[in-house]
Design an enzyme around this catalytic site. Structure first.
Site, PDB file in Angstrom:
ATOM      1  N   ASP A   1       0.858  -1.182   0.000  1.00  0.00           N
ATOM      2  CA  ASP A   1       0.000   0.000   0.000  1.00  0.00           C
ATOM      3  C   ASP A   1       0.892   1.228   0.000  1.00  0.00           C
ATOM      4  O   ASP A   1       2.085   1.126   0.289  1.00  0.00           O
ATOM      5  CB  ASP A   1      -0.937   0.007   1.212  1.00  0.00           C
TER       6      ASP A   1
ATOM      7  N   ASP B   1       4.530   1.053  -5.657  1.00  0.00           N
ATOM      8  CA  ASP B   1       3.685   0.648  -6.768  1.00  0.00           C
ATOM      9  C   ASP B   1       3.717  -0.869  -6.926  1.00  0.00           C
ATOM     10  O   ASP B   1       4.778  -1.455  -7.195  1.00  0.00           O
ATOM     11  CB  ASP B   1       4.183   1.328  -8.041  1.00  0.00           C
TER      12      ASP B   1
ATOM     13  N   ASP C   1     -10.034   0.660  -5.911  1.00  0.00           N
ATOM     14  CA  ASP C   1     -10.770   1.839  -6.370  1.00  0.00           C
ATOM     15  C   ASP C   1     -11.545   1.470  -7.637  1.00  0.00           C
ATOM     16  O   ASP C   1     -10.961   1.030  -8.626  1.00  0.00           O
ATOM     17  CB  ASP C   1      -9.790   2.973  -6.672  1.00  0.00           C
TER      18      ASP C   1
ATOM     19  N   LYS D   1     -16.306   6.728 -12.897  1.00  0.00           N
ATOM     20  CA  LYS D   1     -16.550   7.532 -14.091  1.00  0.00           C
ATOM     21  C   LYS D   1     -15.927   6.857 -15.309  1.00  0.00           C
ATOM     22  O   LYS D   1     -14.804   6.367 -15.255  1.00  0.00           O
ATOM     23  CB  LYS D   1     -15.975   8.937 -13.919  1.00  0.00           C
TER      24      LYS D   1
ATOM     25  N   ASP E   1     -17.404  -3.906  -3.792  1.00  0.00           N
ATOM     26  CA  ASP E   1     -18.803  -3.593  -3.486  1.00  0.00           C
ATOM     27  C   ASP E   1     -19.403  -2.688  -4.562  1.00  0.00           C
ATOM     28  O   ASP E   1     -20.470  -2.106  -4.358  1.00  0.00           O
ATOM     29  CB  ASP E   1     -18.939  -2.947  -2.105  1.00  0.00           C
TER      30      ASP E   1
ATOM     31  N   ARG F   1     -14.338  -3.004   8.062  1.00  0.00           N
ATOM     32  CA  ARG F   1     -15.175  -1.842   8.369  1.00  0.00           C
ATOM     33  C   ARG F   1     -15.680  -1.188   7.095  1.00  0.00           C
ATOM     34  O   ARG F   1     -16.842  -0.784   7.007  1.00  0.00           O
ATOM     35  CB  ARG F   1     -14.381  -0.828   9.201  1.00  0.00           C
ATOM     36  N   PHE F   2     -14.805  -1.083   6.107  1.00  0.00           N
ATOM     37  CA  PHE F   2     -15.202  -0.502   4.829  1.00  0.00           C
ATOM     38  C   PHE F   2     -16.327  -1.309   4.202  1.00  0.00           C
ATOM     39  O   PHE F   2     -17.306  -0.751   3.688  1.00  0.00           O
ATOM     40  CB  PHE F   2     -13.993  -0.466   3.894  1.00  0.00           C
ATOM     41  N   GLU F   3     -16.199  -2.625   4.249  1.00  0.00           N
ATOM     42  CA  GLU F   3     -17.235  -3.486   3.695  1.00  0.00           C
ATOM     43  C   GLU F   3     -18.553  -3.310   4.439  1.00  0.00           C
ATOM     44  O   GLU F   3     -19.626  -3.230   3.831  1.00  0.00           O
ATOM     45  CB  GLU F   3     -16.772  -4.945   3.769  1.00  0.00           C
TER      46      GLU F   3
END
Length: 230
Positions: A66, A93, A116, A120, A152, A194-196
């Site tokens: 990360d 990277d 991510d 768009k 998600d 938590r994000f999920e």
């Protein structure tokens, strides 16, 4: 960063951290201090799920990549507090890591959780799961190694499924005809993050994709081992 995250970075980075510089090929047994299977995780956020997976499977090394410095410090702190020895944290990277710093067929798995989605249309080219990325990833994965993605964002899940299904180096572990959607139930080894949870609370649908690196024949091995000097 919190004081705890900063302290963990200062104390533990020399022992458990590495910078992705493209200048060497990693010796994974030396890096982990044992000849154990190694899974690459790309994008671990704050590291809670990574630490839980490492604790549940101490016989597998997790090379977690990360660029988020507080997350790096948090994962190092969690690993230290839990006494984990099978986590290494890489900064930089992941493409450079795969292309320049991992030996062919050295990985036993690859995890890409909630990348991510770049929703768009003009940004779709920035999405990680693309044919070129999969070819590069396959060159570093042993036959039978598991590629596990989760998202998600349903439109991205559909693209992931299409791109992975079409790629000759991977095969779906789930049925895609009849009643099978091609998506997998969340495996027990992937903890809910938590994000999920926040996404589920908003009505998002989480899809897991589990694809396996196909066995190598002579031609596939020759092609996937090709590297381009930079």
């Amino acid at each position: 960063m919190t004081p705890g995250q900063e302290d963990a970075l200062q104390r533990l980075w020399p022992k458990w951290g590495l910078d992705i510089d493209g200048k060497r090929v990693l010796d994974l047994p030396a890096l982990f201090g044992a000849d154990i299977p190694v899974v690459l995780e790309i994008g671990f956020g704050m590291g809670e799920a990574t630490a839980r997976m490492a604790a549940a499977d101490p016989g597998t090394g997790i090379l977690a990549v990360d660029v988020h410095t507080p997350g790096q410090g948090n994962l190092l702190n969690l690993a230290d507090q839990a006494g984990l020895t099978n986590v290494r944290v890489a900064n930089g990277d992941a493409i450079i890591l795969l292309r320049e710093m991992l030996a062919p067929h050295s990985l036993d798995g690859l995890r890409v959780y909630f990348p991510d989605p770049w929703p768009k249309k003009r940004h779709h080219k920035r999405r990680l799961i693309q044919p070129e990325f999969l070819t590069l990833a396959a060159s570093c994965m042993r036959p039978g190694a598991l590629l596990h993605c989760a998202t998600d964002w349903e439109p991205y899940a559909e693209v992931m499924l299409d791109v992975l299904t079409a790629h000759p180096d991977f095969e779906n572990t789930q049925p895609v005809n009849g009643a099978g959607s091609g998506y997998a139930p969340r495996p027990d080894f992937r903890p809910r993050t938590r994000f999920e949870g926040q996404g589920l609370d908003k009505g998002h649908v989480v899809n897991d994709l589990l694809f396996r690196r196909v066995p190598l024949d002579a031609n596939a091995s020759t092609n996937s081992d090709k590297r381009t000097d930079t």
